[in-house]
Scaffold this motif. Sequence first.
Motif, PDB file in Angstrom:
ATOM      1  N   TRP A  80       0.873  -1.184   0.000  1.00 28.98           N
ATOM      2  CA  TRP A  80       0.000   0.000   0.000  1.00 28.98           C
ATOM      3  C   TRP A  80       0.901   1.222   0.000  1.00 28.98           C
ATOM      4  O   TRP A  80       1.927   1.262   0.693  1.00 28.98           O
ATOM      5  N   SER A  81       0.518   2.228  -0.797  1.00 30.46           N
ATOM      6  CA  SER A  81       1.330   3.445  -0.842  1.00 30.46           C
ATOM      7  C   SER A  81       0.467   4.676  -1.068  1.00 30.46           C
ATOM      8  O   SER A  81      -0.601   4.603  -1.672  1.00 30.46           O
ATOM      9  N   ALA A  97      -4.148  -7.889  -8.397  1.00 28.75           N
ATOM     10  CA  ALA A  97      -5.134  -6.809  -8.520  1.00 28.75           C
ATOM     11  C   ALA A  97      -4.542  -5.505  -7.976  1.00 28.75           C
ATOM     12  O   ALA A  97      -3.728  -5.516  -7.049  1.00 28.75           O
ATOM     13  N   VAL A  98      -4.949  -4.406  -8.580  1.00 28.46           N
ATOM     14  CA  VAL A  98      -4.514  -3.080  -8.129  1.00 28.46           C
ATOM     15  C   VAL A  98      -5.767  -2.274  -7.808  1.00 28.46           C
ATOM     16  O   VAL A  98      -6.680  -2.182  -8.623  1.00 28.46           O
ATOM     17  N   ILE A  99      -5.808  -1.704  -6.609  1.00 29.98           N
ATOM     18  CA  ILE A  99      -6.954  -0.907  -6.172  1.00 29.98           C
ATOM     19  C   ILE A  99      -6.468   0.508  -5.924  1.00 29.98           C
ATOM     20  O   ILE A  99      -5.487   0.711  -5.195  1.00 29.98           O
ATOM     21  N   PHE A 101      -7.382   4.291  -4.433  1.00 30.44           N
ATOM     22  CA  PHE A 101      -8.273   4.981  -3.505  1.00 30.44           C
ATOM     23  C   PHE A 101      -8.133   6.481  -3.695  1.00 30.44           C
ATOM     24  O   PHE A 101      -7.045   7.023  -3.490  1.00 30.44           O
ATOM     25  N   PRO A 102      -9.205   7.179  -4.090  1.00 37.48           N
ATOM     26  CA  PRO A 102      -9.142   8.646  -4.159  1.00 37.48           C
ATOM     27  C   PRO A 102      -8.870   9.217  -2.761  1.00 37.48           C
ATOM     28  O   PRO A 102      -9.115   8.566  -1.744  1.00 37.48           O
ATOM     29  N   GLY A 103      -8.387  10.429  -2.705  1.00 35.89           N
ATOM     30  CA  GLY A 103      -8.027  11.061  -1.443  1.00 35.89           C
ATOM     31  C   GLY A 103      -9.151  11.192  -0.439  1.00 35.89           C
ATOM     32  O   GLY A 103      -8.907  11.274   0.752  1.00 35.89           O
ATOM     33  N   ASP A 104     -10.411  11.183  -0.909  1.00 32.00           N
ATOM     34  CA  ASP A 104     -11.524  11.319   0.028  1.00 32.00           C
ATOM     35  C   ASP A 104     -12.058   9.974   0.527  1.00 32.00           C
ATOM     36  O   ASP A 104     -13.057   9.927   1.239  1.00 32.00           O
ATOM     37  N   THR A 105     -11.377   8.890   0.200  1.00 36.57           N
ATOM     38  CA  THR A 105     -11.787   7.574   0.697  1.00 36.57           C
ATOM     39  C   THR A 105     -11.541   7.507   2.199  1.00 36.57           C
ATOM     40  O   THR A 105     -10.443   7.839   2.659  1.00 36.57           O
ATOM     41  N   PRO A 106     -12.538   7.108   2.989  1.00 38.72           N
ATOM     42  CA  PRO A 106     -12.334   7.018   4.442  1.00 38.72           C
ATOM     43  C   PRO A 106     -11.197   6.054   4.803  1.00 38.72           C
ATOM     44  O   PRO A 106     -11.026   5.014   4.165  1.00 38.72           O
ATOM     45  N   SER A 107     -10.441   6.411   5.810  1.00 38.06           N
ATOM     46  CA  SER A 107      -9.316   5.587   6.255  1.00 38.06           C
ATOM     47  C   SER A 107      -9.746   4.168   6.574  1.00 38.06           C
ATOM     48  O   SER A 107      -9.044   3.206   6.246  1.00 38.06           O
ATOM     49  N   LEU A 108     -10.887   4.020   7.208  1.00 38.39           N
ATOM     50  CA  LEU A 108     -11.353   2.693   7.588  1.00 38.39           C
ATOM     51  C   LEU A 108     -11.568   1.800   6.373  1.00 38.39           C
ATOM     52  O   LEU A 108     -11.290   0.600   6.415  1.00 38.39           O
ATOM     53  N   VAL A 109     -12.032   2.369   5.264  1.00 40.25           N
ATOM     54  CA  VAL A 109     -12.243   1.595   4.036  1.00 40.25           C
ATOM     55  C   VAL A 109     -10.894   1.103   3.498  1.00 40.25           C
ATOM     56  O   VAL A 109     -10.755  -0.063   3.098  1.00 40.25           O
ATOM     57  N   ILE A 110      -9.892   1.974   3.513  1.00 45.21           N
ATOM     58  CA  ILE A 110      -8.565   1.589   3.024  1.00 45.21           C
ATOM     59  C   ILE A 110      -7.970   0.503   3.903  1.00 45.21           C
ATOM     60  O   ILE A 110      -7.439  -0.500   3.403  1.00 45.21           O
ATOM     61  N   ALA A 112      -9.526  -1.646   5.839  1.00 47.60           N
ATOM     62  CA  ALA A 112     -10.263  -2.892   5.661  1.00 47.60           C
ATOM     63  C   ALA A 112      -9.859  -3.583   4.351  1.00 47.60           C
ATOM     64  O   ALA A 112      -9.672  -4.808   4.323  1.00 47.60           O
ATOM     65  N   ALA A 113      -9.706  -2.817   3.284  1.00 48.70           N
ATOM     66  CA  ALA A 113      -9.312  -3.400   1.997  1.00 48.70           C
ATOM     67  C   ALA A 113      -7.917  -4.006   2.077  1.00 48.70           C
ATOM     68  O   ALA A 113      -7.665  -5.105   1.554  1.00 48.70           O
ATOM     69  N   CYS A 114      -7.002  -3.303   2.731  1.00 50.81           N
ATOM     70  CA  CYS A 114      -5.630  -3.816   2.856  1.00 50.81           C
ATOM     71  C   CYS A 114      -5.596  -5.104   3.673  1.00 50.81           C
ATOM     72  O   CYS A 114      -4.923  -6.066   3.306  1.00 50.81           O
ATOM     73  N   LEU A 115      -6.323  -5.128   4.772  1.00 52.30           N
ATOM     74  CA  LEU A 115      -6.355  -6.329   5.592  1.00 52.30           C
ATOM     75  C   LEU A 115      -7.021  -7.487   4.868  1.00 52.30           C
ATOM     76  O   LEU A 115      -6.576  -8.623   4.939  1.00 52.30           O
TER      77      LEU A 115
END
Length: 122
Positions: A80-81, A97-99, A101-110, A112-115
């Motif tokens: 993640w970067s 897969a590459v995901i 995240f726009p800057g306004d994506t909530p931290s919790l969503v990022i 959760a996706a990483c985990l």
Amino acid sequence: MTTALDRARARLDTPPTTPIPGQLDLKEHTVTDLRLIITPPEPGDWHGRLDVLEALEAAGWVGDVDMPLSIVRHPSGAVWSVANESDDSGLDCPNGAVIEFPGDTPSLVIIAACLAATHPTP
């Protein structure tokens, strides 16, 4: 000094009793309990994605040698970067897969996706 991880304490609610099609049935699988609460920074404070970085490090991700505050890697191969100063970021998953995240994506969503990327379903 309070770190972003200190501010991060969220409770993941119990999944619905009837799984959604395609959803992992938690009754048949063991799942590690993760509790994070992400508290938004005070107005005027800017922490970038430090809260995401610290939460991932707490979950076993390791900061990159050259850019430890911008890139973290998981032993599974996930990376993640942070892409820019607008807090856009991306996740390279172990399955290729590459995901993004726009800057306004909530931290919790990022987080959760990483985990989720590091714990594939059977």
